[in-house]
Write an enzyme that holds these catalytic residues in place. Structure first.
Site, mmCIF file in Angstrom:
data_model
loop_
_atom_site.group_PDB
_atom_site.id
_atom_site.type_symbol
_atom_site.label_atom_id
_atom_site.label_comp_id
_atom_site.label_asym_id
_atom_site.label_seq_id
_atom_site.Cartn_x
_atom_site.Cartn_y
_atom_site.Cartn_z
ATOM 1 N N CYS A 43 3.903 1.345 -0.905
ATOM 2 C CA CYS A 43 3.354 2.755 -0.469
ATOM 3 C C CYS A 43 2.910 2.702 0.909
ATOM 4 O O CYS A 43 3.022 3.578 1.686
ATOM 5 C CB CYS A 43 1.995 3.257 -1.357
ATOM 6 N N GLU A 56 8.968 10.453 2.955
ATOM 7 C CA GLU A 56 8.866 8.856 2.520
ATOM 8 C C GLU A 56 10.262 8.611 2.165
ATOM 9 O O GLU A 56 11.007 9.065 1.303
ATOM 10 C CB GLU A 56 8.073 8.918 1.429
ATOM 11 N N GLU A 73 -3.908 8.294 -5.141
ATOM 12 C CA GLU A 73 -3.564 7.633 -4.347
ATOM 13 C C GLU A 73 -2.022 7.792 -3.956
ATOM 14 O O GLU A 73 -1.356 7.433 -4.929
ATOM 15 C CB GLU A 73 -3.627 6.284 -4.727
ATOM 16 N N ASN A 124 6.346 0.994 -8.783
ATOM 17 C CA ASN A 124 6.650 -0.153 -7.504
ATOM 18 C C ASN A 124 5.728 -1.412 -7.638
ATOM 19 O O ASN A 124 5.917 -2.388 -7.336
ATOM 20 C CB ASN A 124 6.363 0.634 -6.334
HETATM 21 P P1 NAD Z 1 5.595 10.004 -9.465
HETATM 22 O O1 NAD Z 1 4.499 10.834 -8.863
HETATM 23 O O2 NAD Z 1 6.822 10.496 -9.702
HETATM 24 O O3 NAD Z 1 5.038 9.353 -10.810
HETATM 25 C C1 NAD Z 1 3.642 8.432 -11.003
HETATM 26 C C2 NAD Z 1 3.267 8.594 -12.429
HETATM 27 O O4 NAD Z 1 2.851 9.748 -12.745
HETATM 28 C C3 NAD Z 1 4.113 8.122 -13.335
HETATM 29 O O5 NAD Z 1 3.718 7.399 -14.383
HETATM 30 C C4 NAD Z 1 4.897 9.509 -14.059
HETATM 31 O O6 NAD Z 1 5.229 9.459 -15.298
HETATM 32 C C5 NAD Z 1 3.709 10.282 -13.786
HETATM 33 N N1 NAD Z 1 3.615 11.799 -14.032
HETATM 34 C C6 NAD Z 1 4.759 12.343 -13.344
HETATM 35 N N2 NAD Z 1 4.471 13.791 -13.646
HETATM 36 C C7 NAD Z 1 3.325 13.939 -14.027
HETATM 37 C C8 NAD Z 1 2.416 14.986 -14.105
HETATM 38 N N3 NAD Z 1 2.830 16.271 -14.217
HETATM 39 N N4 NAD Z 1 0.989 14.833 -14.824
HETATM 40 C C9 NAD Z 1 0.753 13.430 -14.686
HETATM 41 N N5 NAD Z 1 1.451 12.469 -14.745
HETATM 42 C C10 NAD Z 1 2.785 12.551 -14.362
HETATM 43 O O7 NAD Z 1 5.533 8.600 -8.341
HETATM 44 P P2 NAD Z 1 6.495 7.293 -8.760
HETATM 45 O O8 NAD Z 1 7.958 7.603 -8.055
HETATM 46 O O9 NAD Z 1 6.501 6.565 -10.012
HETATM 47 O O10 NAD Z 1 5.857 6.257 -7.669
HETATM 48 C C11 NAD Z 1 6.173 6.235 -6.362
HETATM 49 C C12 NAD Z 1 5.194 6.754 -5.379
HETATM 50 O O11 NAD Z 1 3.844 6.474 -5.346
HETATM 51 C C13 NAD Z 1 5.478 6.867 -3.939
HETATM 52 O O12 NAD Z 1 5.243 7.865 -3.141
HETATM 53 C C14 NAD Z 1 4.589 5.899 -3.485
HETATM 54 O O13 NAD Z 1 4.039 5.762 -2.095
HETATM 55 C C15 NAD Z 1 3.187 6.123 -4.158
HETATM 56 N N6 NAD Z 1 2.234 4.993 -4.416
HETATM 57 C C16 NAD Z 1 1.159 4.998 -3.860
HETATM 58 C C17 NAD Z 1 0.103 4.121 -3.701
HETATM 59 C C18 NAD Z 1 -1.183 4.225 -3.333
HETATM 60 O O14 NAD Z 1 -1.974 3.287 -3.694
HETATM 61 N N7 NAD Z 1 -1.335 5.085 -2.390
HETATM 62 C C19 NAD Z 1 0.636 2.642 -4.417
HETATM 63 C C20 NAD Z 1 1.839 2.639 -5.056
HETATM 64 C C21 NAD Z 1 2.805 3.865 -5.035
#
Ligand code: NAD
Length: 513
Positions: free
Chosen positions: A280, A378, A246, A150
């Site tokens: 997020c 969410e 995060e 995002n």
């Molecule tokens: P996601 O958890 O699906 O993926 C995030 C990252 O993790 C990607 O690079 C993905 O390839 C990797 N990943 C997936 N499975 C994994 C595993 N088993 N081991 C290691 N890495 C793995 O999240 P998303 O859909 O890409 O992002 C959206 C989410 O991120 C939303 O829930 C949003 O709220 C959150 N977010 C949080 C913050 C914050 O600072 N708190 C900031 C931005 C987004």
């Protein structure tokens, strides 16, 4: 339209094939790094890291400042790449990806030497008379940075910059749908003169991320969803390596009845629609008492109906695209569920018919109730969901009933009232009369409570979080004998008893502590 497809090639090779959410045009193919490639990257990082760690922090900061200048010089390329990969509006791209990245890089590069300098800490009590304490900050080694889609540029470059400044090598694994933004982070640092091996980007999906987590790094900095965060936390716990998680949120906005309705309505819209709601700490649940409810609903709906959405990639759009088709499915499910359970749909509510690509209309749902999916899970899309509450007590109760607690915001004309409510919100940070700005303030520790995460990033503690804090204790004076040396004996025990009595059972001793 599938934004990302994973192709399985002969020989077990996996490749991501990407399309733009703007119009479905092909973006390209990117290899998924397999465990052997992950291991090779970590080996190269480990070989490069000691020489980097041996540099003065100011020398590392000079490279960060060169990289910052390159972000300024190459901003059009970064903007175009991010907009093509994500379909964000130009304003969102410039503010979240360029402005924020530049601010983080400047902030940490200019202050890292001070933040990471050995810090003398005054001791208390008796020990102050004989010992001196200095806390030193040593790099951890190789840090794995795993990021979502995002905000793919800033969420890559900010933790990477901090980890590098602290003397680490970094392996960055960006999201499978935004690999080019992550590759640009590495390219900028390469051009800035960062020695080879210190920053490597791995393209790939969750399997590549999992291999990185299990690959023997010294820390994981993860930003992403709650379920993935939980898996990564478990893996790090098993290996006894630190991580920051995060994660997501369902953040609440509490609107008091003494509020400036026009401003609060603007806050609702920017909080819920910024980055097309894929933020997020965006606002997901608006809680408003009867005294202000109708006026707020009307103002929000009127304003929402005027918003412009589109794929012109110019400066005139307010709301961009949904970045990933899997997210559209979730948004649609939440909107349909809300309407089925009695919410009134005032604006939007469906995919744009006029635009190709992944555009979901800015949507306003009112008369929402706590049993609706969008008030519990969410949504991560351009949806305003407003719930009427009896009073601020009910607002606080509902705000805090969520499983997550990333950020929250309170809107009131009375600063004291807003402060009191803010103090009661179960959230990692709280804003008064504004929406989520915490991450954009590098001084502020950022992170969530409850399911929204573990640990804090940013600020002095965030930067030091990429180090081992190693206290070094020295003697104030040259000593001839070690006070604690053997042999123990009646005399030493008696002296210890006397000392305890003096320190904690006499007025003078207690004052001395
Ligand atoms: P996601 O958890 O699906 O993926 C995030 C990252 O993790 C990607 O690079 C993905 O390839 C990797 N990943 C997936 N499975 C994994 C595993 N088993 N081991 C290691 N890495 C793995 O999240 P998303 O859909 O890409 O992002 C959206 C989410 O991120 C939303 O829930 C949003 O709220 C959150 N977010 C949080 C913050 C914050 O600072 N708190 C900031 C931005 C987004």
């Amino acid at each position: 339209m599938a934004i990302v497809e994973t192709l399985e090639l002969a020989g077990g090779r996996r490749v991501l094939r990407l399309q733009s959410p703007v119009d479905g045009s092909p973006i390209g193919e990117f290899p998924c790094a397999d465990p052997d490639e992950v291991a090779a990257a970590i080996r190269a990082a480990r070989a490069a890291q000691p020489a980097w760690a041996a540099l003065d922090v100011r020398q590392r900061a000079a490279i960060v400042l060169r990289a910052r200048d390159l972000v300024v010089a190459r901003q059009d390329e970064i903007v175009a790449t991010v907009m093509r990969e994500t379909g964000k509006s130009l304003q969102d791209t410039l503010s979240m990806e360029i402005f924020a990245s530049l601010d983080f890089m400047s902030y940490y590069a200019k202050r890292a030497a001070k933040m990471l300098a050995p810090t003398k800490v005054g001791l208390h009590g008796m020990m102050a008379m004989i010992k001196k304490l200095t806390v030193t900050y040593r790099p951890m080694g190789v840090v794995g940075v795993i990021t979502p889609w995002n905000a793919p540029f800033v969420l890559g470059i900010n933790p990477t910059t901090q980890a590098l400044l602290a003397g680490n090598a970094v392996i960055l694994k960006g999201s499978e749908v935004t690999p080019s933004a992550s590759l640009l982070v590495a390219d900028i640092y390469r051009q800035a003169g960062l020695p080879e091996g210190l920053l490597q980007v791995l393209t790939g999906d969750g399997r590549t991320g999992a291999a990185l987590v299990e690959g023997g790094v010294n820390k994981i900095s993860f930003t992403g969803s709650v379920p993935t965060g939980r898996r990564i936390g478990e893996a790090c716990g098993r290996q006894l390596i630190p991580c920051t998680l995060e994660l997501g949120g369902t953040d609440a906005m509490i609107v008091c009845d003494d509020v400036d309705v026009n401003m609060a309505a603007d806050g609702v819209l920017i909080g819920s629609y910024m980055n097309c709601g894929q933020y997020c700490c965006g606002t997901q649940r608006v809680l408003a008492p009867a005294g202000v409810y109708d006026d707020l609903v009307k103002s929000v709906a009127d304003k929402a109906a005027t918003l412009r959405q589109g794929a012109k990639l110019g400066g005139d759009e307010d709301v961009g695209a949904v970045i990933w088709d899997k997210q559209v499915t979730i948004i649609e499910r939440h909107v349909h569920d809300a309407v089925a359970k009695g919410a009134r749909l005032l604006v939007g509510g469906k995919r744009s018919q006029a635009l190709g690509g992944l555009y979901f209309e800015p949507t306003v749902l009112v008369d929402c109730t706590s049993d609706m999916l969008g008030m519990r899970e969410e949504t991560f899309g351009p949806v305003v969901a407003i719930q009427k509450v009896k009073d601020e007590e009910e607002a606080i109760r509902l705000a805090n009933a969520a499983e997550c607690g990333l950020t929250g915001n309170v809107w009131s004309g009375d600063p004291n009232r807003a402060w009191r409510l803010a103090m009661r919100m179960e959230a990692g940070s709280v804003m008064i009369n504004d929406m989520a700005v915490t991450y954009g303030l590098p001084e502020a520790p950022f992170g969530g409570v409850k399911a929204s995460g573990v640990g804090r990033v940013n600020g002095t503690d965030g930067l030091r979080g990429y180090c081992q804090s190693v206290p070094v204790i020295t003697n104030r004076f040259k000593m001839k004998t070690l006070p604690a040396a053997y042999p123990y004996g009646i005399q030493k025990v008696a002296t210890l008893r006397k000392t305890i009595r003096f320190l904690w059972a006499s007025g003078l001793g207690r004052w001395f502590q």
